[in-house]
Design a protein around this motif. Structure first.
Motif, PDB file in Angstrom:
ATOM      1  N   LEU A  31      46.681  54.844  32.593  1.00 48.92           N
ATOM      2  CA  LEU A  31      47.109  55.874  31.421  1.00 48.92           C
ATOM      3  C   LEU A  31      47.977  55.880  30.855  1.00 48.92           C
ATOM      4  O   LEU A  31      48.387  55.511  29.477  1.00 48.92           O
ATOM      5  CB  LEU A  31      45.515  56.726  30.767  1.00 48.92           C
ATOM      6  CG  LEU A  31      44.114  56.189  30.724  1.00 48.92           C
ATOM      7  CD1 LEU A  31      43.478  57.455  30.808  1.00 48.92           C
ATOM      8  CD2 LEU A  31      43.768  54.953  30.635  1.00 48.92           C
ATOM      9  N   GLN A  32      48.936  56.307  31.607  1.00 49.85           N
ATOM     10  CA  GLN A  32      50.161  56.767  31.084  1.00 49.85           C
ATOM     11  C   GLN A  32      51.851  55.584  31.165  1.00 49.85           C
ATOM     12  O   GLN A  32      52.030  54.817  30.458  1.00 49.85           O
ATOM     13  CB  GLN A  32      50.660  57.500  31.441  1.00 49.85           C
ATOM     14  CG  GLN A  32      49.725  58.568  31.847  1.00 49.85           C
ATOM     15  CD  GLN A  32      50.834  60.029  32.319  1.00 49.85           C
ATOM     16  OE1 GLN A  32      51.049  59.370  33.529  1.00 49.85           O
ATOM     17  NE2 GLN A  32      50.629  61.182  32.226  1.00 49.85           N
ATOM     18  N   GLU A  40      41.783  62.272  25.156  1.00 47.95           N
ATOM     19  CA  GLU A  40      41.551  60.595  25.314  1.00 47.95           C
ATOM     20  C   GLU A  40      40.324  61.330  25.550  1.00 47.95           C
ATOM     21  O   GLU A  40      40.247  61.557  27.045  1.00 47.95           O
ATOM     22  CB  GLU A  40      42.480  60.516  26.406  1.00 47.95           C
ATOM     23  CG  GLU A  40      41.701  58.928  26.536  1.00 47.95           C
ATOM     24  CD  GLU A  40      41.978  58.167  25.189  1.00 47.95           C
ATOM     25  OE1 GLU A  40      40.817  57.556  25.752  1.00 47.95           O
ATOM     26  OE2 GLU A  40      42.427  57.973  24.728  1.00 47.95           O
ATOM     27  N   ARG A  61      37.921  59.386  26.353  1.00 44.56           N
ATOM     28  CA  ARG A  61      37.642  58.256  27.900  1.00 44.56           C
ATOM     29  C   ARG A  61      37.859  58.595  29.594  1.00 44.56           C
ATOM     30  O   ARG A  61      37.810  58.432  30.495  1.00 44.56           O
ATOM     31  CB  ARG A  61      38.123  56.426  27.315  1.00 44.56           C
ATOM     32  CG  ARG A  61      37.304  56.613  26.269  1.00 44.56           C
ATOM     33  CD  ARG A  61      38.810  54.681  25.431  1.00 44.56           C
ATOM     34  NE  ARG A  61      39.506  55.580  25.562  1.00 44.56           N
ATOM     35  CZ  ARG A  61      40.599  54.268  24.764  1.00 44.56           C
ATOM     36  NH1 ARG A  61      39.679  53.284  24.443  1.00 44.56           N
ATOM     37  NH2 ARG A  61      41.549  54.970  24.473  1.00 44.56           N
ATOM     38  N   LEU A  62      38.719  59.500  29.518  1.00 44.95           N
ATOM     39  CA  LEU A  62      39.439  60.333  30.773  1.00 44.95           C
ATOM     40  C   LEU A  62      38.659  60.807  31.418  1.00 44.95           C
ATOM     41  O   LEU A  62      38.325  59.728  32.482  1.00 44.95           O
ATOM     42  CB  LEU A  62      41.091  61.206  30.586  1.00 44.95           C
ATOM     43  CG  LEU A  62      41.314  61.565  31.595  1.00 44.95           C
ATOM     44  CD1 LEU A  62      41.598  60.833  31.996  1.00 44.95           C
ATOM     45  CD2 LEU A  62      42.047  63.061  31.481  1.00 44.95           C
ATOM     46  N   ARG A  94      50.349  51.740  30.543  1.00 45.95           N
ATOM     47  CA  ARG A  94      49.621  51.248  29.661  1.00 45.95           C
ATOM     48  C   ARG A  94      51.166  50.698  29.109  1.00 45.95           C
ATOM     49  O   ARG A  94      51.986  51.048  29.036  1.00 45.95           O
ATOM     50  CB  ARG A  94      48.912  50.966  28.997  1.00 45.95           C
ATOM     51  CG  ARG A  94      47.658  51.698  30.144  1.00 45.95           C
ATOM     52  CD  ARG A  94      46.494  51.011  29.736  1.00 45.95           C
ATOM     53  NE  ARG A  94      46.218  49.783  29.063  1.00 45.95           N
ATOM     54  CZ  ARG A  94      45.328  49.223  29.534  1.00 45.95           C
ATOM     55  NH1 ARG A  94      44.957  48.531  30.009  1.00 45.95           N
ATOM     56  NH2 ARG A  94      45.539  48.305  27.820  1.00 45.95           N
ATOM     57  N   ILE A 151      48.391  55.257  26.566  1.00 47.43           N
ATOM     58  CA  ILE A 151      46.555  55.826  26.388  1.00 47.43           C
ATOM     59  C   ILE A 151      47.185  57.958  26.257  1.00 47.43           C
ATOM     60  O   ILE A 151      46.650  58.223  25.365  1.00 47.43           O
ATOM     61  CB  ILE A 151      45.493  55.372  26.778  1.00 47.43           C
ATOM     62  CG1 ILE A 151      45.587  54.116  26.241  1.00 47.43           C
ATOM     63  CG2 ILE A 151      45.008  56.666  25.831  1.00 47.43           C
ATOM     64  CD1 ILE A 151      44.500  53.171  26.906  1.00 47.43           C
TER      65      ILE A 151
END
Length: 114
Positions: A85-86, A45, A47-48, A88, A92
């Motif tokens: 993020l995990q 990812e 964006r991280l 959501r 993601i």
């Protein structure tokens, strides 16, 4: 020159030459594993890393990022972004990297045995 003096010198060189905010550590095997885990997640990812940097910047502005002054450790901000993020509705990032974790642990143990 002692080991701590060498580490401080390396840290100063990295900060001054690259403009990066960084930490230098030696002999911390867990830090190496967690950094590899973070790098694998960042490859999944893109964006991280920008999200973590933005969150850490916000924390610095709010003066809550200095662990020595009772703030939150810097690595915690990365963990909070990963968790977000995990969790959501449509995750993601994966919660578990499966075989990748075994691969890294195996290679890490091989490096230690050398």
């Amino acid at each position: 020159m002692t080991q701590p003096e060498v580490l401080i010198q390396v840290l100063d060189i990295l900060k001054n030459s690259s403009g990066l905010i960084c930490k230098v550590s030696a002999g911390n095997d867990v830090a190496c594993l967690t950094t590899n885990h973070m790098a694998a997640l960042a490859k999944m990812e893109p964006r991280l890393v920008p999200l973590v940097l933005a969150f850490r910047y916000w924390a610095r502005l709010c003066h809550i990022d200095c662990q020595a002054e009772g703030g939150i450790p810097s690595y915690s901000f990365a963990l909070m972004v990963i968790f977000f993020l995990q969790q959501r509705k449509e995750p993601i990032l994966p919660v578990y990297l499966g075989h990748w974790v075994c691969f890294v642990k195996h290679n890490f143990l091989l490096l230690q045995s050398r």
